[in-house]
Design an enzyme around this catalytic site. Structure first.
Site, PDB file in Angstrom:
ATOM      1  N   ASP A  14      31.828-111.462  53.587  1.00 29.20           N
ATOM      2  CA  ASP A  14      31.898-110.018  53.854  1.00 29.20           C
ATOM      3  C   ASP A  14      30.475-109.470  53.841  1.00 29.20           C
ATOM      4  OD1 ASP A  14      34.400-107.751  53.386  1.00 29.20           O
ATOM      5  OD2 ASP A  14      32.309-107.048  53.342  1.00 29.20           O
TER       6      ASP A  14
ATOM      7  N   HIS B  40      48.030-104.098  65.796  1.00 29.99           N
ATOM      8  CA  HIS B  40      48.483-104.075  64.395  1.00 29.99           C
ATOM      9  C   HIS B  40      49.838-103.373  64.361  1.00 29.99           C
ATOM     10  CE1 HIS B  40      47.580-102.731  59.952  1.00 29.99           C
ATOM     11  NE2 HIS B  40      48.735-103.342  60.070  1.00 29.99           N
TER      12      HIS B  40
ATOM     13  N   SER C 272      38.844-107.441  51.889  1.00 26.54           N
ATOM     14  CA  SER C 272      39.501-106.156  51.618  1.00 26.54           C
ATOM     15  C   SER C 272      40.870-106.412  50.978  1.00 26.54           C
ATOM     16  CB  SER C 272      39.738-105.462  52.951  1.00 26.54           C
ATOM     17  OG  SER C 272      40.564-106.313  53.742  1.00 26.54           O
ATOM     18  N   GLY C 273      41.636-105.345  50.766  1.00 27.42           N
ATOM     19  CA  GLY C 273      43.015-105.510  50.305  1.00 27.42           C
ATOM     20  C   GLY C 273      43.810-106.348  51.291  1.00 27.42           C
TER      21      GLY C 273
ATOM     22  N   HIS D 154      63.584-108.706  70.377  1.00 23.88           N
ATOM     23  CA  HIS D 154      63.622-109.641  71.499  1.00 23.88           C
ATOM     24  C   HIS D 154      62.805-109.143  72.697  1.00 23.88           C
ATOM     25  CE1 HIS D 154      66.280-107.176  74.016  1.00 23.88           C
ATOM     26  NE2 HIS D 154      66.769-106.770  72.864  1.00 23.88           N
TER      27      HIS D 154
HETATM   28  C1  LIG Z   1      48.188 -90.166  62.711  1.00 23.96           C
HETATM   29  C2  LIG Z   1      46.922 -90.361  61.894  1.00 23.96           C
HETATM   30  C3  LIG Z   1      46.069 -91.483  62.526  1.00 23.96           C
HETATM   31  C4  LIG Z   1      46.163 -89.056  61.930  1.00 23.96           C
HETATM   32  O1  LIG Z   1      45.020 -89.170  61.179  1.00 23.96           O
HETATM   33  P1  LIG Z   1      43.965 -87.967  61.246  1.00 23.96           P
HETATM   34  O2  LIG Z   1      43.503 -87.772  62.642  1.00 23.96           O
HETATM   35  O3  LIG Z   1      42.933 -88.270  60.200  1.00 23.96           O
HETATM   36  O4  LIG Z   1      44.834 -86.702  60.892  1.00 23.96           O
HETATM   37  P2  LIG Z   1      44.753 -85.734  59.640  1.00 23.96           P
HETATM   38  O5  LIG Z   1      45.072 -86.487  58.386  1.00 23.96           O
HETATM   39  O6  LIG Z   1      43.466 -84.982  59.706  1.00 23.96           O
HETATM   40  O7  LIG Z   1      45.951 -84.753  59.932  1.00 23.96           O
HETATM   41  C5  LIG Z   1      45.920 -83.820  60.988  1.00 23.96           C
HETATM   42  C6  LIG Z   1      47.270 -83.119  61.016  1.00 23.96           C
HETATM   43  O8  LIG Z   1      48.269 -84.031  61.474  1.00 23.96           O
HETATM   44  C7  LIG Z   1      49.287 -84.199  60.494  1.00 23.96           C
HETATM   45  N1  LIG Z   1      49.634 -85.605  60.452  1.00 23.96           N
HETATM   46  C8  LIG Z   1      48.842 -86.630  60.096  1.00 23.96           C
HETATM   47  N2  LIG Z   1      49.476 -87.806  60.204  1.00 23.96           N
HETATM   48  C9  LIG Z   1      50.716 -87.511  60.640  1.00 23.96           C
HETATM   49  C10 LIG Z   1      51.835 -88.315  60.927  1.00 23.96           C
HETATM   50  N3  LIG Z   1      51.805 -89.647  60.781  1.00 23.96           N
HETATM   51  N4  LIG Z   1      52.961 -87.692  61.368  1.00 23.96           N
HETATM   52  C11 LIG Z   1      53.002 -86.352  61.497  1.00 23.96           C
HETATM   53  N5  LIG Z   1      51.958 -85.535  61.241  1.00 23.96           N
HETATM   54  C12 LIG Z   1      50.821 -86.110  60.816  1.00 23.96           C
HETATM   55  C13 LIG Z   1      48.674 -83.728  59.183  1.00 23.96           C
HETATM   56  O9  LIG Z   1      49.641 -83.282  58.282  1.00 23.96           O
HETATM   57  C14 LIG Z   1      47.760 -82.638  59.668  1.00 23.96           C
HETATM   58  O10 LIG Z   1      48.523 -81.484  59.902  1.00 23.96           O
HETATM   59  P3  LIG Z   1      47.963 -80.010  59.511  1.00 23.96           P
HETATM   60  O11 LIG Z   1      46.743 -79.822  60.359  1.00 23.96           O
HETATM   61  O12 LIG Z   1      49.095 -79.118  59.861  1.00 23.96           O
HETATM   62  O13 LIG Z   1      47.647 -80.093  58.058  1.00 23.96           O
HETATM   63  C15 LIG Z   1      47.218 -90.784  60.430  1.00 23.96           C
HETATM   64  O14 LIG Z   1      47.687 -89.714  59.655  1.00 23.96           O
HETATM   65  C16 LIG Z   1      48.251 -91.883  60.322  1.00 23.96           C
HETATM   66  O15 LIG Z   1      49.483 -91.691  60.407  1.00 23.96           O
HETATM   67  N6  LIG Z   1      47.713 -93.105  60.141  1.00 23.96           N
HETATM   68  C17 LIG Z   1      48.529 -94.283  60.032  1.00 23.96           C
HETATM   69  C18 LIG Z   1      48.245 -94.963  58.713  1.00 23.96           C
HETATM   70  C19 LIG Z   1      49.086 -96.187  58.584  1.00 23.96           C
HETATM   71  O16 LIG Z   1      50.191 -96.262  59.080  1.00 23.96           O
HETATM   72  N7  LIG Z   1      48.574 -97.198  57.935  1.00 23.96           N
HETATM   73  C20 LIG Z   1      49.299 -98.451  57.872  1.00 23.96           C
HETATM   74  C21 LIG Z   1      48.599 -99.461  57.058  1.00 23.96           C
HETATM   75  S1  LIG Z   1      49.541-100.928  57.054  1.00 23.96           S
END
Ligand SMILES: CC(C)(COP(=O)(O)OP(=O)(O)OC[C@H]1O[C@@H](n2cnc3c(N)ncnc32)[C@H](O)[C@@H]1OP(=O)(O)O)[C@@H](O)C(=O)NCCC(=O)NCCS
Length: 209
Positions: free
Chosen positions: A34, A144, A12-13, A135
């Site tokens: 994979d 992660h 993956s990426g 710390h």
């Molecule tokens: C929190 C998280 C897991 C939620 O995912 P989800 O369950 O698919 O949620 P959705 O995208 O369907 O969003 C649902 C609601 O929560 C809100 N929301 C989603 N992520 C949010 C976040 N991080 N902070 C605040 N609100 C968030 C959306 O805007 C949406 O609001 P609405 O219903 O008013 O439109 C995801 O958004 C997230 O933050 N993932 C982390 C990704 C990441 O950090 N990756 C790192 C790679 S190194």
């Protein structure tokens, strides 16, 4: 036994970034495995087979599991352990790591990450680009800590927990295992119930209005 050949599971990426770190760590030959048979290359490196082909390389290569899903990552690492595979740890040379910190095997620490004094990182963890673990933190196995997220001093994250990109966990806070902390969240109190939490201060998503 030290090998300069590395088999990375997961093309993956994330795998591509791990491959580049592996080169910086001195691996000379890299290939991927994979289960998606449509993949032929990951970055510059060939996808040489599926995960079950790991058997073929047990005697001649080291392994790294570059799978984002922490449960799948654990399952594959356990199988490699059972098979007697040598699992490597990847630390980017531009990460800053205290001499008193401990990093479990099969973990990756990416560029710009900082791990401070007496922090303990479990096995199979991802300490992603520019994340910091301060710390005395304890990051249990298969966590992660995403890009640009920060664990202040003496934070404890339970097994399989995922701290999202740019999230902050305040000092002395515990986040139990199997949690997802959303991107940009700020966790200011202990989290003792499994769930997805987001916002400032972080709240359980199914309780948000
Ligand atoms: C929190 C998280 C897991 C939620 O995912 P989800 O369950 O698919 O949620 P959705 O995208 O369907 O969003 C649902 C609601 O929560 C809100 N929301 C989603 N992520 C949010 C976040 N991080 N902070 C605040 N609100 C968030 C959306 O805007 C949406 O609001 P609405 O219903 O008013 O439109 C995801 O958004 C997230 O933050 N993932 C982390 C990704 C990441 O950090 N990756 C790192 C790679 S190194």
């Amino acid at each position: 036994m030290e090998h300069k050949k590395l088999v990375i599971i997961g093309a993956s990426g994330h795998g591509k970034v791990c491959a580049e770190i592996a080169v910086r760590c001195g691996f000379e030959k890299i290939l991927f495995l994979d289960d998606d048979s449509s993949l032929t290359f990951c970055g510059r490196y060939p996808v040489a087979g599926t995960v079950t082909d790991s058997d073929k390389y047990i005697e001649t290569a080291s392994f790294f599991t570059a799978i984002g899903n922490s449960h799948i990552r654990e399952r594959i690492m356990r199988k490699l352990e059972e098979d007697g595979g040598e699992i490597t740890t990847l630390v980017h040379p531009d990460a800053v790591i205290s001499e008193s910190a401990v990093i479990g095997y099969g973990s990756v620490v990416m560029a710009g990450a900082v791990i401070n004094a007496d922090a303990i990182i479990g096995k199979g963890c991802i300490i992603n680009t520019a994340a910091s673990v301060d710390h005395d933190c304890v990051v249990e196995d298969y966590c992660h800590i995403s890009v640009g997220s920060h664990l202040a001093g003496t934070v404890h994250t339970g097994k399989h927990t995922w701290i999202g990109a740019g999230a902050v966990v305040s000092n002395n806070v515990t986040v139990c295992g199997e949690c997802m902390i959303g991107a940009g969240a700020v966790v200011v109190r202990d989290i003792n119930e499994i769930g997805t939490y987001a916002g400032i201060p972080a709240k359980r998503m199914d309780t948000m209005t």
